[in-house]
Design an enzyme around this catalytic site. Structure first.
Site, PDB file in Angstrom:
ATOM      1  N   LYS A  54       0.725  -1.274  -0.001  1.00 57.09           N
ATOM      2  CA  LYS A  54      -0.151   0.123   0.013  1.00 57.09           C
ATOM      3  C   LYS A  54       0.857   1.183  -0.107  1.00 57.09           C
ATOM      4  O   LYS A  54       0.492   2.169  -0.565  1.00 57.09           O
ATOM      5  CB  LYS A  54      -0.941   0.061   1.348  1.00 57.09           C
ATOM      6  CG  LYS A  54      -1.895  -1.314   1.173  1.00 57.09           C
ATOM      7  CD  LYS A  54      -2.615  -1.407  -0.184  1.00 57.09           C
ATOM      8  CE  LYS A  54      -3.143  -2.984   0.109  1.00 57.09           C
ATOM      9  NZ  LYS A  54      -2.195  -4.122  -0.303  1.00 57.09           N
ATOM     10  N   SER A 147      -0.023 -17.795   5.983  1.00 55.56           N
ATOM     11  CA  SER A 147      -0.045 -18.612   4.810  1.00 55.56           C
ATOM     12  C   SER A 147       1.261 -18.037   4.221  1.00 55.56           C
ATOM     13  O   SER A 147       1.968 -17.172   4.556  1.00 55.56           O
ATOM     14  CB  SER A 147      -1.064 -18.132   4.144  1.00 55.56           C
ATOM     15  OG  SER A 147      -1.029 -16.875   3.771  1.00 55.56           O
ATOM     16  N   ALA A 183      -4.487 -12.448 -12.306  1.00 62.40           N
ATOM     17  CA  ALA A 183      -5.129 -11.234 -12.258  1.00 62.40           C
ATOM     18  C   ALA A 183      -5.935 -10.945 -11.066  1.00 62.40           C
ATOM     19  O   ALA A 183      -6.758 -10.327 -10.960  1.00 62.40           O
ATOM     20  CB  ALA A 183      -5.943 -10.875 -13.621  1.00 62.40           C
ATOM     21  N   GLY A 187      -1.749  -9.492  -8.121  1.00 69.67           N
ATOM     22  CA  GLY A 187      -0.964  -9.408  -9.643  1.00 69.67           C
ATOM     23  C   GLY A 187      -1.351  -7.946  -9.987  1.00 69.67           C
ATOM     24  O   GLY A 187      -0.759  -7.345 -10.518  1.00 69.67           O
ATOM     25  N   LEU A 320      -7.602 -13.068   4.406  1.00 67.85           N
ATOM     26  CA  LEU A 320      -7.665 -11.619   4.695  1.00 67.85           C
ATOM     27  C   LEU A 320      -7.241 -11.440   6.310  1.00 67.85           C
ATOM     28  O   LEU A 320      -7.627 -11.725   7.048  1.00 67.85           O
ATOM     29  CB  LEU A 320      -8.951 -10.986   4.454  1.00 67.85           C
ATOM     30  CG  LEU A 320      -9.463 -11.235   3.094  1.00 67.85           C
ATOM     31  CD1 LEU A 320     -10.973 -10.896   2.978  1.00 67.85           C
ATOM     32  CD2 LEU A 320      -8.693 -10.425   1.972  1.00 67.85           C
ATOM     33  N   HIS A 445     -23.114  15.992   0.773  1.00 65.54           N
ATOM     34  CA  HIS A 445     -22.777  16.282  -0.554  1.00 65.54           C
ATOM     35  C   HIS A 445     -21.718  17.610  -0.842  1.00 65.54           C
ATOM     36  O   HIS A 445     -21.822  18.597  -0.034  1.00 65.54           O
ATOM     37  CB  HIS A 445     -23.922  16.845  -1.206  1.00 65.54           C
ATOM     38  CG  HIS A 445     -24.050  17.374  -2.705  1.00 65.54           C
ATOM     39  ND1 HIS A 445     -23.759  16.540  -3.711  1.00 65.54           N
ATOM     40  CD2 HIS A 445     -23.935  18.731  -2.984  1.00 65.54           C
ATOM     41  CE1 HIS A 445     -23.667  17.460  -4.721  1.00 65.54           C
ATOM     42  NE2 HIS A 445     -23.835  18.633  -4.605  1.00 65.54           N
TER      43      HIS A 445
END
Length: 466
Positions: A54, A147, A183, A187, A320, A445
């Site tokens: 990130k 993992s 993908a 990736g 995750l 908004h």
């Protein structure tokens, strides 16, 4: 056994799930130990995964803006360049700061941190081999070993030409040509990073869509955007191997029965991850594994052996970090007799490209496969005022609701800051909300979040700005 080697809760693995479980155990008054085989705490996510990737994504987004978009805003740059070593230095500083934060939290919680590789012996004790060997005993042991990257037998990692995401976040220079196998999230994210820095990126995917876990319309929208950004896609293409050609590599593949080749300087294999359960001595104590070497658990995270639990990437479910964290907290709370719980129906999933792809709940396809009657509302970002003002018009929001009850089944989107936008959808679904609930919730908004409101209105054909 001496008292210093006996604990109420022993956690194996200091990734997001493990260190969070240890901290929660300490908060609940348990004498807690945390075992980690690597030098640093934080696991894959903090050290070579979520956080460093990130940081690189953010840095390269700034470079892309300066290079391609700034002129339209009246911002001019002269002699624009990129310093890869500085880029990596910043990435490392982000990781270091967070490592120190985790270390501080563990120390603050008075958790016994034990460095070394852990495994069970036949008696159920945990043997930790580090600088010395230590035998530990606990009333409750939680396996949170995470993992590792999946290696293809015909594309073995060599760390130089054929690389995993571990190496992809630490390249010393921009490859002229990068071939990416897969993908999915990794990736697409790593492909985006190096494409922004000037690499020619070819992404090879066996399935017919990028981000294949999302609905087809979302995947297609994302693919169009990424192609516009310079990524090349070879879909429904099967990789068969590679060969060395001087300093380059030739990636071999097949599409519709025809052989194709892609020349590259680096080949990034990003086809998923597999649970880290080898070497733990699970067979010695009889912990059951499934066909994918994941630890089998019940709804209370209990394994087949009394007193041994498992959470995170080593058990069934999406791999995750936030899922592992929630499981770590829930597991410890259940041990303490509290009502620990994880709602697996509302775990958000995000691909951190630009724009980001995010979802929660069921896809339209999955809902229909479960014989559900659905109604769908969509809204494109090109009609959103904040998106137009912010160069963020690429993307769309899709709301999937039950046709009979209007209950939200899922939300998918491609949007700038999609990872933040999806949080409101998660909250509505957590409390059993309907599409109308979102549609009648006041959104500030101008904001990108209004696109979710408009998509919810569109479920009943009532979108105002479509």
């Amino acid at each position: 056994m001496s008292e210093e080697n006996q604990f109420d809760v022993l956690v194996i693995g200091a990734g997001p799930g493990g260190y969070v479980a240890a901290i929660r155990a300490s908060q609940l008054g348990f004498k807690t130990a945390l075992v980690e085989k690597d030098k640093y705490l934080g696991g894959t996510c903090l050290n070579v995964g979520c956080i460093p990737s990130k940081a690189l994504l953010h840095s390269t987004e700034q470079y892309h803006f300066a290079q391609h978009l700034a002129g339209a805003h009246g911002i001019a740059f002269k002699d624009l360049s990129i310093d890869i070593s500085k880029l990596m230095e910043r990435k490392s500083s982000v990781v270091t700061q967070l490592r120190k934060g985790v270390e501080h939290l563990v120390k603050k919680g008075k958790i016994s941190l034990i460095k070394g590789k852990a495994s069970f012996n036949a008696e159920g004790a945990v043997i930790v081999k580090g600088e010395s060997e230590r035998k530990l005993q606990a009333k409750h042991t939680i396996i949170a070993t995470g993992s590792r990257t999946t290696e293809l037998p015909f594309l073995p990692f060599d760390g130089k030409t054929v690389i995993s995401s571990d190496e992809a976040i630490a390249l010393e220079s921009v490859p002229k040509r990068l071939a990416v196998v897969g993908a999915g999230a990794i990736g697409l994210e790593m492909g985006s990073v190096w494409a922004r820095l000037g690499a020619q990126v070819d992404v090879v995917e066996f399935l017919p869509a990028v981000a294949p876990t999302f609905d087809t319309d979302i995947s297609r929208a994302a693919e169009r955007i990424f192609r516009k950004q310079g990524l090349n896609f070879h879909l429904q293409t099967k990789v068969t191997g590679w060969e060395k050609k001087g300093k380059s590599a030739i990636l071999k593949a097949e599409k519709e029965g025809k052989a194709i080749t892609i020349e590259a300087d680096k080949i990034l294999v990003a086809v998923g991850r597999q649970p880290y359960t080898d070497g733990l001595g699970l067979d010695a104590v009889g912990v059951e594994l499934d066909e994918r070497k994941r630890i089998v658990t019940d709804k209370l995270f209990r394994t087949s052996v009394k007193g041994i639990y498992a959470i995170g990437d080593v058990i069934k479910g999406p791999m995750l970090a936030h899922k592992a964290e929630e499981e770590g907290v829930a597991c410890v709370e259940l041990i303490a007799g509290k009502a620990g719980h994880v709602n697996y129906d509302v775990i958000p999933n995000v691909v951190y490209t630009e724009p980001e792809i995010a979802s929660v709940g069921l896809s339209e396809q999955a809902a229909k496969e479960q014989s559900m009657d659905v109604k769908v509302g969509k809204f494109v970002l090109a009609a959103n005022g904040r998106a137009i003002a912010s160069d963020a018009t690429d993307g769309m929001v899709k709301v999937i609701a039950c046709a009979k009850t209007d209950r939200l089944l899922g939300i998918q989107l491609v949007a700038k800051n999609g990872s933040e936008l999806i949080a409101s959808a998660v909250a509505h679904m957590e409390y059993g909300g309907s599409a109308e609930d979102i549609a009648r919730t006041i959104h500030a908004h101008p904001t990108l979040s209004e696109s979710i409101k408009e998509a919810a209105l569109a479920v009943e054909g009532a979108a105002i700005h479509a």
